[in-house]
Scaffold this active site. Structure first.
Site, PDB file in Angstrom:
ATOM      1  N   LYS A 127       0.845  -1.007  -0.248  1.00 17.57           N
ATOM      2  CA  LYS A 127      -0.146  -0.025   0.131  1.00 17.57           C
ATOM      3  C   LYS A 127       1.517   1.443  -0.293  1.00 17.57           C
ATOM      4  CE  LYS A 127      -3.933  -1.764   1.167  1.00 17.57           C
ATOM      5  NZ  LYS A 127      -3.737  -3.479   2.021  1.00 17.57           N
TER       6      LYS A 127
HETATM    7  C1  PLP Z   1      -4.408  -4.592   0.909  1.00 23.06           C
HETATM    8  C2  PLP Z   1      -3.483  -5.858   1.011  1.00 23.06           C
HETATM    9  C3  PLP Z   1      -3.848  -6.670   0.144  1.00 23.06           C
HETATM   10  C4  PLP Z   1      -6.010  -6.552  -0.850  1.00 23.06           C
HETATM   11  O1  PLP Z   1      -5.131  -5.631  -1.742  1.00 23.06           O
HETATM   12  P1  PLP Z   1      -6.860  -4.942  -2.425  1.00 23.06           P
HETATM   13  O2  PLP Z   1      -6.422  -4.160  -3.336  1.00 23.06           O
HETATM   14  O3  PLP Z   1      -7.375  -4.015  -1.113  1.00 23.06           O
HETATM   15  O4  PLP Z   1      -7.317  -6.148  -3.456  1.00 23.06           O
HETATM   16  C5  PLP Z   1      -3.267  -8.101  -0.315  1.00 23.06           C
HETATM   17  N1  PLP Z   1      -2.234  -7.957   0.427  1.00 23.06           N
HETATM   18  C6  PLP Z   1      -1.529  -7.106   1.318  1.00 23.06           C
HETATM   19  C7  PLP Z   1      -0.641  -7.220   2.719  1.00 23.06           C
HETATM   20  C8  PLP Z   1      -2.983  -5.631   1.764  1.00 23.06           C
HETATM   21  O5  PLP Z   1      -1.872  -4.966   3.105  1.00 23.06           O
END
Ligand code: PLP
Length: 432
Positions: free
Chosen positions: A107
């Site tokens: 993120k």
């Molecule tokens: C947020 C997150 C996801 C999921 O991603 P999306 O875009 O919400 O599908 C997967 N793995 C980790 C470690 C995350 O923080």
């Protein structure tokens, strides 16, 4: 480039307004009016560029004239200031590691890009932008770190006291400067409710310019397509066109990959990998889309019962479910299968995966039962050190802390305790 509300395509706004608003006034998600398409020669030429320049070329049309060239180049350079290595696991399986950013999860890219765009829009302004974020753990850290030191923007994070891990809490509370953490005496839902009430409070929005750093914001969503492009830049072409497996919760990441695919990026097929929160997987298997309450799992960043970006996938394919089901295979991975995948990756390939990456690897294995030896990439979205309870138990030894985590553990956090009560939150916001 303009952005329209999926609920009302005639309502269109600029990149700047879409990034500031987050969501359209009718509560629809914003969607780009056109997705650029590149030929295979153009892709080949772009793959020769350094990552920053490549990122700039891709994001330029989406930003349009909202940000001048040099500023956008600086934003991209700050967004991509860490590596995204494509690591070979087996002869036909690669991991794309997206956890080398400051908060050790993927993120970071979206949060860094969005925060710097908003910082640019609010530079030299008398009024500050106040970003409110409710977090159950991961998002708050990426947002806090992304916005740290960005002028003209203050960030207020609400997290449920005692319900986040020690690493997560330090990421939320040790930034200082323009970042303030509120430890709410309640649950994540209480935090989210307090933020929602603040956005609906007309008196408050007359006094403060409020926005959210929610994952549906286009400025967080769209830069994620760069992962897929950087993967293909590193891909050994002689292996053929790969399949990419994406561990998914809210489906922002996968949907960004589909945007890159629509721009002509050579990806053979996508795998949507979910834990038991699998409304989209059931849809891919032919059922109607039926959101459900979320169930807690080991891959907790994917515990999403009603994925908000699903509607964007439908929009991208103009509601053609047949095409969607041809391009994306879906697999549901249980916690037990997740643990088995972590163990197998470690024992057979000496690779330590986190539970989210393990879900994607497990889905790749299921896909390979049907299509043996097809080249596959799975996205490893978090550093295993973020989930030590799960991973260390399986591999039977402690995970080494990366430098970012070692630095973090030396810091002290400060948070302001607050009741799970909107009027107290409002009084606090106005009394500063
Ligand atoms: C947020 C997150 C996801 C999921 O991603 P999306 O875009 O919400 O599908 C997967 N793995 C980790 C470690 C995350 O923080």
């Amino acid at each position: 480039m303009n952005y329209y509300s999926i609920l009302q395509p005639q309502v269109q706004v600029s990149f700047k307004d879409a990034a500031i608003l987050g969501q359209a006034p009718d509560k629809g998600l914003f969607f780009p009016t056109n997705i650029p398409r590149y030929t295979s020669d153009e892709w080949r030429a772009m793959f020769q560029l350094p990552a920053n320049e490549l990122g700039y070329q891709i994001m330029r049309p989406y930003v349009g004239d909202a940000i001048p060239e040099q500023e956008l180049k600086d934003i991209i350079a700050a967004t991509l200031s860490f590596p995204f290595p494509l690591v070979p696991i087996a002869h036909n399986i690669y991991a794309l590691e997206l956890f080398h950013g400051p908060t050790l999860a993927f993120k970071d890219v979206g949060a860094r890009f969005m925060s710097r765009c908003l910082g640019y829009f609010f530079r030299n302004q008398h009024s500050k932008l106040t970003v409110l974020v409710a977090t159950s753990g991961d998002t708050g850290g990426a947002v806090a770190c992304g916005f740290l030191g960005v002028e003209g923007v203050e960030v207020i994070i609400l997290y449920p006291k005692g319900r986040v891990s020690p690493v997560q809490e330090l990421q939320l509370t040790s930034c200082g400067e323009n970042i303030t953490a509120l430890a709410v005496e309640g649950t994540f839902d209480d935090c989210q409710q307090m933020v929602k009430e603040a956005f609906m409070d007309k008196q408050l929005s007359a006094l403060l310019q409020l926005t959210s750093a929610n994952s549906i914001n286009i400025a967080r969503w769209l830069p994620q397509q760069l992962y897929y492009i950087l993967a293909m830049q590193q891909w050994p072409q002689h292996l053929g066109v790969p399949v990419i497996a994406v561990p998914s919760g809210n489906f922002g990441n996968l949907c960004a990959g589909l945007v890159a695919h629509q721009s002509g990026l050579p990806i053979h097929h996508f795998i949507a990998a979910c834990n038991v929160n699998d409304a989209v997987i059931k849809f891919l298997a032919g059922a109607a889309f039926a959101p459900a309450a979320a169930t807690a799992t080991l891959s907790n960043a994917m515990d999403v019962g009603n994925p908000s970006n699903f509607i964007r996938i439908i929009e991208l394919f103009q509601k053609n479910n047949t095409v969607i089901r041809q391009l994306i295979s879906g697999y549901t991975i249980t916690d037990e299968e997740t643990l088995t995948a972590i163990a197998k990756l470690y024992q057979q390939y000496q690779y330590i995966a986190d539970p989210h990456g393990a879900v994607a690897f497990s889905a790749v294995e299921k896909y390979l039962e049907k299509f043996p030896n097809h080249p596959c990439i799975f996205l490893e979205t978090a550093h295993p050190v973020k989930f030590p309870e799960t991973v260390e138990k399986v591999i039977g030894k402690p995970i080494q802390l990366p430098p970012a985590a070692i630095e973090l553990m030396k810091r002290t956090g400060i948070s302001i305790p607050i009741a799970a009560n909107y009027s107290q939150f409002k009084d606090w916001l106005l009394s500063r």
